[in-house]
Design a protein around this motif. Structure first.
Motif, short mmCIF file in Angstrom:
data_model
loop_
_atom_site.label_atom_id
_atom_site.label_comp_id
_atom_site.label_asym_id
_atom_site.label_seq_id
_atom_site.Cartn_x
_atom_site.Cartn_y
_atom_site.Cartn_z
N UNK A 12 81.86 -30.67 -1.09
CA UNK A 12 81.78 -31.67 -0.02
C UNK A 12 81.14 -32.97 -0.50
N UNK A 13 80.25 -32.87 -1.48
CA UNK A 13 79.65 -34.09 -2.04
C UNK A 13 80.70 -34.91 -2.80
N UNK A 14 81.59 -34.24 -3.52
CA UNK A 14 82.67 -34.94 -4.24
C UNK A 14 83.66 -35.55 -3.24
N UNK A 15 83.89 -34.84 -2.14
CA UNK A 15 84.81 -35.35 -1.13
C UNK A 15 84.25 -36.60 -0.48
N UNK A 16 82.95 -36.65 -0.23
CA UNK A 16 82.33 -37.85 0.33
C UNK A 16 82.45 -39.02 -0.65
N UNK A 17 82.27 -38.74 -1.92
CA UNK A 17 82.42 -39.77 -2.94
C UNK A 17 83.86 -40.32 -2.95
N UNK A 18 84.82 -39.41 -2.86
CA UNK A 18 86.22 -39.82 -2.81
C UNK A 18 86.53 -40.63 -1.55
N UNK A 19 86.06 -40.16 -0.39
CA UNK A 19 86.33 -40.86 0.87
C UNK A 19 85.72 -42.27 0.87
N UNK A 20 84.54 -42.43 0.28
CA UNK A 20 83.93 -43.75 0.18
C UNK A 20 84.76 -44.67 -0.71
N UNK A 21 85.21 -44.15 -1.84
CA UNK A 21 86.03 -44.95 -2.75
C UNK A 21 87.35 -45.33 -2.09
N UNK A 22 87.95 -44.40 -1.36
CA UNK A 22 89.23 -44.68 -0.70
C UNK A 22 89.06 -45.71 0.41
#
Length: 130
Positions: A12-22
């Motif tokens: 979930x931490x990686x997903x938050x990083x991805x969602x912020x970048x997107x």
């Protein structure tokens, strides 16, 4: 026994990083909706975290050299979006699609944040014994 945050957060931490970048990429598309010849970009989770082929490993021939990895291109997996109907000035941003993707990404960010928050709350309870 040591706590492995990587296993505890379950990605979930990686997903938050991805969602912020997107969100940043989509906001950039919206900001450039009137820029002639601007090409809309997007990013996928796979392209962001699985771009090992874009890494350049620096050679080391002396023990005093610094080991390092460099990114080729430096776009972190950004892809060009295929336009459904490009404008006459060459701009490929479709405002309706960008706004819909931004809203969808925002909801997915909130969901991932909620899951991560619950994971951390569960860890706090386990550590405190409540």
């Amino acid at each position: 026994m040591a706590i492995s945050f990587e296993k505890a957060f379950a990605g979930h931490d990686k997903m938050l990083e991805f969602r912020s970048a997107r969100a940043a990429v989509l906001a950039n598309n919206i900001a450039n909706a009137d820029t002639p010849n601007y090409k809309a970009r997007d990013i996928t989770f796979d392209s962001m975290f699985n771009n090992e082929k874009n890494k350049l490993y620096l050679s080391v021939d002396d023990k005093r050299h610094i080991n390092g990895v460099s990114e080729l291109g430096g776009d972190s997996g950004l892809l060009y979006r295929n336009p459904s109907q490009p404008s006459l000035d060459g701009n490929t941003v479709d405002m309706q699609r960008e706004k819909a993707e931004y809203a969808k990404n925002s909801l997915q960010f909130d969901t991932s944040f909620m899951f991560l928050d619950r994971k951390i709350s569960g860890m706090k309870k386990a550590l405190s014994g409540n």
